[in-house]
Scaffold this active site. Structure first.
Site, short mmCIF file in Angstrom:
data_model
loop_
_atom_site.label_atom_id
_atom_site.label_comp_id
_atom_site.label_asym_id
_atom_site.label_seq_id
_atom_site.Cartn_x
_atom_site.Cartn_y
_atom_site.Cartn_z
N TYR A 170 -39.58 42.21 -9.03
CA TYR A 170 -40.57 41.20 -9.42
C TYR A 170 -40.58 41.03 -10.95
O TYR A 170 -40.44 39.91 -11.46
CB TYR A 170 -41.94 41.66 -8.93
CG TYR A 170 -43.08 40.70 -9.20
CD1 TYR A 170 -43.18 39.49 -8.52
CD2 TYR A 170 -44.10 41.04 -10.11
CE1 TYR A 170 -44.26 38.63 -8.75
CE2 TYR A 170 -45.17 40.18 -10.32
CZ TYR A 170 -45.25 38.98 -9.64
OH TYR A 170 -46.31 38.14 -9.86
N LYS A 174 -39.15 37.77 -12.75
CA LYS A 174 -39.97 36.85 -13.56
C LYS A 174 -39.43 36.75 -14.98
O LYS A 174 -39.53 35.70 -15.62
CB LYS A 174 -41.43 37.34 -13.59
CG LYS A 174 -42.16 37.21 -12.26
CD LYS A 174 -42.50 35.77 -11.93
CE LYS A 174 -43.36 35.67 -10.68
NZ LYS A 174 -43.66 34.28 -10.29
P1 NAD Z 1 -49.38 34.31 -2.89
O1 NAD Z 1 -48.49 35.32 -2.29
O2 NAD Z 1 -50.70 34.07 -2.28
O3 NAD Z 1 -48.65 32.90 -2.99
C1 NAD Z 1 -47.27 32.73 -3.17
C2 NAD Z 1 -46.81 31.58 -2.29
O4 NAD Z 1 -45.39 31.39 -2.47
C3 NAD Z 1 -47.05 31.84 -0.81
O5 NAD Z 1 -47.63 30.70 -0.21
C4 NAD Z 1 -45.65 32.10 -0.27
O6 NAD Z 1 -45.52 31.78 1.09
C5 NAD Z 1 -44.80 31.23 -1.18
N1 NAD Z 1 -43.40 31.66 -1.27
C6 NAD Z 1 -42.92 32.90 -1.53
N2 NAD Z 1 -41.58 32.89 -1.53
C7 NAD Z 1 -41.18 31.61 -1.27
C8 NAD Z 1 -39.93 30.96 -1.13
N3 NAD Z 1 -38.78 31.63 -1.26
N4 NAD Z 1 -39.90 29.64 -0.86
C9 NAD Z 1 -41.06 28.93 -0.72
N5 NAD Z 1 -42.28 29.50 -0.85
C10 NAD Z 1 -42.34 30.82 -1.11
O7 NAD Z 1 -49.52 34.72 -4.42
P2 NAD Z 1 -50.47 34.14 -5.57
O8 NAD Z 1 -51.37 35.22 -5.97
O9 NAD Z 1 -51.02 32.83 -5.18
O10 NAD Z 1 -49.40 33.94 -6.74
C11 NAD Z 1 -48.89 32.66 -7.08
C12 NAD Z 1 -47.96 32.79 -8.28
O11 NAD Z 1 -48.68 33.33 -9.41
C13 NAD Z 1 -46.77 33.70 -8.06
O12 NAD Z 1 -45.64 33.15 -8.69
C14 NAD Z 1 -47.18 34.97 -8.74
O13 NAD Z 1 -46.05 35.70 -9.17
C15 NAD Z 1 -48.02 34.47 -9.89
N6 NAD Z 1 -48.99 35.49 -10.33
C16 NAD Z 1 -50.12 35.75 -9.60
C17 NAD Z 1 -50.99 36.74 -10.04
C18 NAD Z 1 -52.26 37.05 -9.29
O14 NAD Z 1 -52.97 37.98 -9.70
N7 NAD Z 1 -52.60 36.35 -8.24
C19 NAD Z 1 -50.72 37.46 -11.20
C20 NAD Z 1 -49.54 37.19 -11.88
C21 NAD Z 1 -48.69 36.18 -11.45
#
Ligand code: NAD
Ligand code: UDP
Ligand code: UDP
Length: 333
Positions: A170, A174
């Site tokens: 991860y 990123k």
């Molecule tokens: P989440 O897991 O709820 O959402 C991620 C979405 O991406 C899901 O709907 C999943 O089905 C989809 N996905 C994953 N792989 C895929 C692929 N190969 N093709 C198409 N769709 C795909 O996570 P989140 O918390 O909503 O995070 C969203 C983004 O924000 C991510 O990129 C994550 O790395 C980043 N992020 C989130 C946080 C947090 O605290 N929530 C912190 C840092 C970064």
């Protein structure tokens, strides 16, 4: 739309009182990858309420149709079931590229897939942005700082990441996504924005997401032991999801092209956090246990916000209570 918003009020954690319906000329066609996930679905709500055309692309690995189903049938909404590791040809004015598992247990479950999603998937979205001339915002993470040696973490810090540890798929994924963004910006003149998102929480997190907020709240609501990993002295700062969405929209609209930290600057130890949640759940009889530390767990992390932790957590607890009664109801059917 008014009717849609009325229906949403019951389901939405946030009424987004500030969302303005835009004039015809300001409306865009916006692609949101990962739009059925936790953060993505809240972003989609605001974009839809602003009057944009929204295309959600998701493979439902960690996302759920349920998070966006209230928009099904709306003429401005389109849902594409697609894995972004494969090329995608659609038209868009802007792209929010959020597709990637975010919770450690999820992204560690299939590390190769996590790397593919963040590298090949990001190349495809940058290729798409290049072809159609769209501005693209990449959802990066505070994990690019690894277990940081500098505290709090400014954007200028290069990080301290173990390239072969369990989180590397991860973190390094990123980091490559960021490198790709700036390579496409330099070489292909793609207009990029990079958000380094810190821990975010709120309704629509998956109940079995495995992150600390969902684990602790679900444990507290069921009077189960609250499982602190390690000694609980490690810290995190928690941002409510509507504040993050505001940050993403603001960054997309700005002319600032370098990476930007988005998060809440108030830092808590995980031990304190367990007590905060326990105290917010009336009658909670959970005890708090400490256990084995997680390998490579970042020890400290911190990056202005509108929603206080107390208010945000209260809303999140209400959501999980409802989820729990829904699953209990379904199990009893
Ligand atoms: P989440 O897991 O709820 O959402 C991620 C979405 O991406 C899901 O709907 C999943 O089905 C989809 N996905 C994953 N792989 C895929 C692929 N190969 N093709 C198409 N769709 C795909 O996570 P989140 O918390 O909503 O995070 C969203 C983004 O924000 C991510 O990129 C994550 O790395 C980043 N992020 C989130 C946080 C947090 O605290 N929530 C912190 C840092 C970064
Ligand atoms: N790509 C895509 N959608 C598009 C344009 C490109 O998925 O609308 C993919 C394409 O398949 C390629 C990647 O994005 O693998 C990178 O595209 P780019 O144009 O940068 O490079 P090239 O096509 O020369 O590999
Ligand atoms: N954590 C914990 N108990 C849990 C889940 C997580 O003590 O049930 C700790 C974890 O070790 C980390 C912090 O809470 O120190 C935040 O973990 P999370 O998985 O939510 O996100 P991270 O910030 O590590 O990506």
């Amino acid at each position: 739309l008014e009717k849609k918003i009325a229906i949403l009020e019951g389901r939405m954690p946030q009424k987004y009182p500030d969302v303005k319906f835009l004039g015809y000329k300001e409306r865009k066609r916006i692609l949101v990858t990962g739009g059925a996930g936790f953060v993505g679905s809240h972003l989609v709500d605001v974009l839809m309420m602003q009057g944009h055309e929204v295309i959600v692309v998701d493979n439902f690995f960690t996302g759920r149709k349920r998070n966006v189903e209230h928009w099904f049938g709306h003429r401005n909404f389109e849902m594409i079931h697609h894995d972004i590791v494969n090329p995608l040809y659609v038209e868009a004015d802007e792209i929010y590229h959020l597709a990637s598992p975010a919770s450690p247990p999820h992204y560690m479950q299939n590390p190769v897939k996590t790397i593919k999603t963040n590298t090949l998937g990001t190349i495809n979205m940058l290729g798409l942005a290049r072809r159609v001339g769209a501005r693209i915002l990449i959802a990066s993470t505070s994990e690019v700082y690894g277990d940081p040696m500098v505290h709090p973490q400014p954007e200028s810090y290069w990080g301290h990441v173990n390239p072969i540890g369990p989180r590397a798929c991860y973190d390094e994924g990123k980091r490559v996504a960021e490198t790709l963004a700036y390579s496409y910006a330099k070489q292909e003149k793609v207009d990029v924005r990079v958000a380094r998102i810190f821990n975010t929480y709120g309704p629509r997190m998956h109940v079995s997401d495995g992150r600390v907020v969902s684990n602790f709240i679900m444990q507290a609501l069921q009077n189960l032991t609250i499982t602190v990993y390690g000694n609980g002295k490690q810290t995190r700062s928690f941002c409510y999801v509507s504040d993050l969405v505001d940050g993403l929209l603001t960054l997309m609209a700005s002319s600032y092209t370098l990476p930007v930290n988005l998060g809440n600057p108030v830092e808590h130890t995980i031990e304190e956090f367990a007590m905060i949640i326990k105290n917010l759940v009336p009658g909670c009889r959970s005890t708090v246990s400490t256990g084995a530390a997680v390998e490579d767990d970042p020890q400290r992390r911190r990056p202005d916000i509108a929603i206080s932790l107390q208010v945000g957590l209260q809303r999140t607890i209400d959501y999980f209570r409802e989820e729990l009664s829904r699953t209990t109801f379904l199990n009893n059917q």
